[in-house]
Motif scaffolding. Structure first.
Motif, short mmCIF file in Angstrom:
data_model
loop_
_atom_site.label_atom_id
_atom_site.label_comp_id
_atom_site.label_asym_id
_atom_site.label_seq_id
_atom_site.Cartn_x
_atom_site.Cartn_y
_atom_site.Cartn_z
N GLN A 46 98.78 80.12 -29.96
CA GLN A 46 98.16 78.79 -29.97
C GLN A 46 96.91 78.77 -30.87
O GLN A 46 96.67 77.79 -31.59
N GLN B 139 87.77 68.46 -33.00
CA GLN B 139 88.47 68.66 -31.73
C GLN B 139 89.35 69.91 -31.76
O GLN B 139 89.40 70.67 -30.79
N LEU C 91 96.38 76.38 -34.13
CA LEU C 91 95.22 75.51 -34.28
C LEU C 91 94.49 75.78 -35.59
O LEU C 91 94.09 74.85 -36.31
N GLN D 233 87.17 72.93 -31.43
CA GLN D 233 86.68 73.09 -30.06
C GLN D 233 87.77 73.69 -29.17
O GLN D 233 87.48 74.58 -28.35
N GLN D 234 89.00 73.22 -29.31
CA GLN D 234 90.11 73.78 -28.53
C GLN D 234 90.33 75.26 -28.88
O GLN D 234 90.59 76.09 -28.01
N ARG D 235 90.23 75.58 -30.16
CA ARG D 235 90.38 76.96 -30.59
C ARG D 235 89.31 77.85 -29.98
O ARG D 235 89.60 78.96 -29.49
N LYS E 132 87.67 77.35 -27.21
CA LYS E 132 87.92 77.51 -25.77
C LYS E 132 89.01 78.54 -25.52
O LYS E 132 88.92 79.35 -24.58
#
Length: 208
Positions: free
Chosen positions: A81, A23, A85, A26-28, A30
């Motif tokens: 951010q 997860q 991450l 995936q956030q990274r 995006k």
């Protein structure tokens, strides 16, 4: 179809830590896509602001530059951010490695404990003592044999051992080949008395 429905569900090897890492990655990804899109948009707005100034539309160019400034600040926050991450992903993955190392140490420690239970210190001391007794006993035997055999006997034993090792035939003293003297009539055995006869065959002495 029977094999599909009859197949037992195997336990998943994916842990909660693996899901968390996935997860975070995936956030990274995006955020990186968002960062790329904003960067491309800023380049276009930079060109548009220049064109507005050429056209004498200073007010619109100023608003566009203010928007651009705000988006640059967003890019800086996005970069922070992404760094956070990635750092979190690295921390989790390193923690997983540490957990595997600790599990390996625990298994090794349990194995050592089991081995200590099988063979205690007393058993080790007893085995060492028995080994020392055997060595001492062998030394005494060697000393006894050394005291009874002469130097000539020692050399003969070593020569025989060497011959056996090399696969050679060991030679023994030759047996006399001369015929034995005849037994006198008076020396013939009485009835019931055992008589031993000797004969020579191939240089060997036999009795019957």
């Amino acid at each position: 179809m029977g094999n599909v429905f009859g197949r037992k569900n195997r336990p998943s090897r994916v842990t909660e830590q693996d899901k968390a890492v996935l997860q975070l990655k995936q956030q990274r990804d995006k955020l990186k896509q968002y960062q790329k899109r904003i960067t491309s948009q800023l380049e276009k707005e930079q060109l548009l602001a220049k064109q507005l100034l050429k056209d004498g539309k200073k007010t619109k160019a100023l608003l566009l530059l203010k928007k651009k400034r705000y988006q640059v600040q967003l890019l800086d926050k996005t970069e922070n951010q992404i760094s956070n991450l990635e750092r979190m992903v690295q921390d989790i993955e390193f923690m997983q490695i540490e957990m595997k190392v600790i599990e390996g140490l625990k298994v090794g420690n349990d194995c050592l404990k089991s081995m200590h239970e099988i063979m205690s210190i007393e058993d080790v001391e007893r085995i060492l003592e028995e080994t020392q007794d055997s060595i001492e006993y062998q030394r005494q035997i060697d000393e006894m044999l050394a005291g009874t055999l002469t130097q000539k006997d020692e050399e003969a034993v070593l020569a025989e051992l060497e011959a056996i090792t090399q696969g050679e035939d060991v030679t023994f003293p030759e047996v006399p080949t001369e015929p034995l003297p005849k037994v006198p009539e008076a020396a013939k055995a009485e009835p019931g008395t055992a008589v031993v006869f000797f004969h020579v065959t191939n240089n060997r002495l036999f009795h019957s």
